[in-house]
Scaffold this motif. Structure first.
Motif, mmCIF file in Angstrom:
data_model
loop_
_atom_site.group_PDB
_atom_site.id
_atom_site.type_symbol
_atom_site.label_atom_id
_atom_site.label_comp_id
_atom_site.label_asym_id
_atom_site.label_seq_id
_atom_site.Cartn_x
_atom_site.Cartn_y
_atom_site.Cartn_z
ATOM 1 N N UNK A 220 0.816 -1.216 0.000
ATOM 2 C CA UNK A 220 0.000 0.000 0.000
ATOM 3 C C UNK A 220 0.843 1.256 0.000
ATOM 4 N N UNK A 221 0.590 2.117 -0.973
ATOM 5 C CA UNK A 221 1.383 3.334 -1.076
ATOM 6 C C UNK A 221 0.946 4.402 -0.084
ATOM 7 N N UNK A 222 -0.294 4.298 0.421
ATOM 8 C CA UNK A 222 -0.720 5.319 1.391
ATOM 9 C C UNK A 222 -0.331 4.913 2.816
ATOM 10 N N UNK A 223 0.454 3.862 2.926
ATOM 11 C CA UNK A 223 0.983 3.373 4.198
ATOM 12 C C UNK A 223 -0.118 3.168 5.238
ATOM 13 N N UNK A 224 -1.127 2.379 4.867
ATOM 14 C CA UNK A 224 -2.161 2.114 5.867
ATOM 15 C C UNK A 224 -1.596 1.236 6.967
ATOM 16 N N UNK A 225 -2.217 1.280 8.127
ATOM 17 C CA UNK A 225 -1.798 0.425 9.234
ATOM 18 C C UNK A 225 -3.003 -0.388 9.674
ATOM 19 N N UNK A 226 -2.750 -1.429 10.416
ATOM 20 C CA UNK A 226 -3.848 -2.228 10.953
ATOM 21 C C UNK A 226 -3.844 -2.058 12.468
ATOM 22 N N UNK A 227 -4.960 -1.595 12.985
ATOM 23 C CA UNK A 227 -5.074 -1.368 14.424
ATOM 24 C C UNK A 227 -5.876 -2.514 15.036
ATOM 25 N N UNK A 228 -5.271 -3.186 16.005
ATOM 26 C CA UNK A 228 -5.971 -4.267 16.705
ATOM 27 C C UNK A 228 -6.658 -3.676 17.922
ATOM 28 N N UNK A 229 -7.934 -4.001 18.070
ATOM 29 C CA UNK A 229 -8.729 -3.432 19.157
ATOM 30 C C UNK A 229 -8.696 -4.365 20.365
ATOM 31 N N UNK A 230 -8.988 -3.806 21.530
ATOM 32 C CA UNK A 230 -9.013 -4.640 22.740
ATOM 33 C C UNK A 230 -9.962 -5.814 22.512
ATOM 34 N N UNK A 231 -9.594 -7.019 22.948
ATOM 35 C CA UNK A 231 -10.455 -8.190 22.696
ATOM 36 C C UNK A 231 -11.813 -8.067 23.388
ATOM 37 N N UNK A 232 -12.778 -8.809 22.866
ATOM 38 C CA UNK A 232 -14.088 -8.885 23.517
ATOM 39 C C UNK A 232 -15.151 -8.060 22.826
ATOM 40 N N UNK A 233 -14.773 -7.219 21.878
ATOM 41 C CA UNK A 233 -15.761 -6.380 21.186
ATOM 42 C C UNK A 233 -16.202 -7.015 19.879
ATOM 43 N N UNK A 234 -17.096 -6.332 19.167
ATOM 44 C CA UNK A 234 -17.628 -6.901 17.918
ATOM 45 C C UNK A 234 -16.669 -6.818 16.728
ATOM 46 N N UNK A 235 -15.590 -6.058 16.849
ATOM 47 C CA UNK A 235 -14.623 -5.952 15.743
ATOM 48 C C UNK A 235 -13.229 -6.193 16.319
ATOM 49 N N UNK A 236 -12.490 -7.050 15.641
ATOM 50 C CA UNK A 236 -11.155 -7.409 16.138
ATOM 51 C C UNK A 236 -10.098 -6.388 15.735
ATOM 52 N N UNK A 237 -10.223 -5.885 14.497
ATOM 53 C CA UNK A 237 -9.207 -4.941 14.036
ATOM 54 C C UNK A 237 -9.768 -4.045 12.942
ATOM 55 N N UNK A 238 -9.006 -3.008 12.625
ATOM 56 C CA UNK A 238 -9.461 -2.066 11.587
ATOM 57 C C UNK A 238 -8.256 -1.539 10.824
ATOM 58 N N UNK A 239 -8.496 -1.207 9.566
ATOM 59 C CA UNK A 239 -7.456 -0.507 8.811
ATOM 60 C C UNK A 239 -7.471 0.941 9.292
ATOM 61 N N UNK A 240 -6.283 1.500 9.470
ATOM 62 C CA UNK A 240 -6.167 2.877 9.969
ATOM 63 C C UNK A 240 -5.460 3.701 8.897
ATOM 64 N N UNK A 241 -6.211 4.608 8.284
ATOM 65 C CA UNK A 241 -5.706 5.335 7.130
ATOM 66 C C UNK A 241 -5.639 6.826 7.415
ATOM 67 N N UNK A 242 -4.431 7.272 7.690
ATOM 68 C CA UNK A 242 -4.205 8.705 7.901
ATOM 69 C C UNK A 242 -3.763 9.268 6.551
ATOM 70 N N UNK A 243 -4.694 9.818 5.838
ATOM 71 C CA UNK A 243 -4.374 10.358 4.504
ATOM 72 C C UNK A 243 -4.920 11.779 4.469
ATOM 73 N N UNK A 244 -4.114 12.759 4.898
ATOM 74 C CA UNK A 244 -4.625 14.135 4.919
ATOM 75 C C UNK A 244 -5.015 14.577 3.516
ATOM 76 N N UNK A 245 -6.099 15.340 3.383
ATOM 77 C CA UNK A 245 -6.494 15.812 2.058
ATOM 78 C C UNK A 245 -5.332 16.525 1.373
ATOM 79 N N UNK A 246 -4.995 16.117 0.160
ATOM 80 C CA UNK A 246 -3.883 16.757 -0.553
ATOM 81 C C UNK A 246 -3.470 15.943 -1.753
ATOM 82 N N UNK A 247 -2.353 16.347 -2.340
ATOM 83 C CA UNK A 247 -1.880 15.705 -3.575
ATOM 84 C C UNK A 247 -0.423 15.315 -3.410
ATOM 85 N N UNK A 248 -0.102 14.457 -2.435
ATOM 86 C CA UNK A 248 1.308 14.182 -2.161
ATOM 87 C C UNK A 248 2.013 13.442 -3.288
#
Ligand SMILES: Nc1ncnc2c1ncn2[C@@H]1O[C@H](COP(=O)(O)OP(=O)(O)OP(=O)(O)O)[C@@H](O)[C@H]1O
Ligand SMILES: [Mg+2]
Length: 266
Positions: free
Chosen positions: A60-88
């Motif tokens: 991935x060129x936008x360097x996404x990360x995967x965030x693992x959430x504390x166990x026990x909830x309805x979602x185990x992990x999420x993609x974390x995309x910090x992509x500020x509006x712009x044209x890098x």
């Protein structure tokens, strides 16, 4: 990644009605579209769930990360995309487009994009996207996969819908890593940071139109889009969706003139 971008979406080059490029292993039962019908609950969870750990996603060129959430909830992990509006890197991109795509997919009753919300983590603002599992990307599978016979019609229809959506939002990054398939042959769409541009050329050529989705696209109007998307898109971007829809209408008119009503899949 560059390679996939330079040859955008072999999905485009293999029209849904032609033989897909590769033979994927027969999947076992396993649905990753677990969010459908639970969107509001899962959106709230994604906004607040404590993050236990974070890891880099190796592609991935936008360097996404995967965030693992504390166990026990309805979602185990999420993609974390910090992509500020712009044209890098020469393309307009924004984490907000990721959220707008999800909201528009809801408005169009597609159920193809996992819950996506804005949140802050350690001072960064970005898009948090529910991690869908078990899935493989078309890239992982070496091309557009071939489902077993009983799944072909519905899978083909999902590809038709996905192409229509990418065309509507003028997705400039329609590569094979962005289309995921689960073990039940559901097509799941991710990575819309480079969308909501204006359409100079179609993201995908197409030869079929999903009639129900096209009806919903035709029903879009500026007040409805503004109500759903103004937190994420500017007025010109919202008008751009309608312009793209008009361009699509012209393409569909040409297709119907050449091939008749059989272009509509009902
Ligand atoms: N929500 C998700 N669920 C499951 N897998 C995901 C998810 N988000 C990302 N991935 C995986 O991580 C890969 C890279 O993510 P993504 O496409 O969002 O990043 P990118 O930098 O924008 O990518 P690229 O520039 O390669 O298109 C995807 O191809 C997919 O395999
Ligand atoms: Mg991607």
């Amino acid at each position: 990644m560059l390679e996939a971008r330079q040859a955008p979406a072999p999905a485009t080059q293999a029209p849904a009605t032609q033989a897909p490029a590769t033979q994927a292993p027969a999947p076992a039962a396993g649905c990753a579209r677990t969010w459908v019908g639970r969107e509001a609950e899962l959106e709230e969870y994604l906004k607040k769930a404590p993050v236990a750990s974070m890891k880099d996603i190796p592609v991935g060129v936008t360097r996404p990360r995967r965030a693992f959430l504390e166990p026990g909830g309805p979602i185990e992990s999420m993609a974390w995309k910090v992509v500020p509006p712009g044209k890098p890197s020469g393309y307009w991109e924004s984490y907000k487009s990721e959220i707008a795509a999800y909201e528009l997919n809801k408005l169009l009753e597609m159920g193809m994009i996992p819950p996506t919300v804005e949140r802050q983590i350690k001072g960064d603002t970005g898009a948090a996207v529910m991690w869908v599992s078990p899935t493989k990307s078309f890239k992982d599978l070496g091309g557009v996969p071939q489902p077993p016979g009983r799944y072909v019609a519905e899978f083909t229809r999902q590809i038709i819908r996905a192409k229509m959506f990418d065309n509507l939002i003028a997705n400039k990054d329609p590569n094979l890593g962005n289309w995921l398939v689960d073990e039940d042959w559901h097509l799941i769409l991710i990575d819309h940071t480079r969308s909501f541009t204006s359409m100079n050329s179609l993201a995908h050529k197409f030869d079929h139109v999903d009639a129900a989705l096209w009806d919903r696209m035709k029903a879009l109007d500026e007040p409805g889009l503004t109500a759903a998307l103004s937190a994420w898109l500017t007025k010109p971007e919202i008008k751009g969706i309608l312009n793209n829809r008009d361009r699509l209408q012209k393409e569909i008119d040409k297709l119907v003139a050449a091939k008749g009503q059989s272009v509509f899949v009902r």
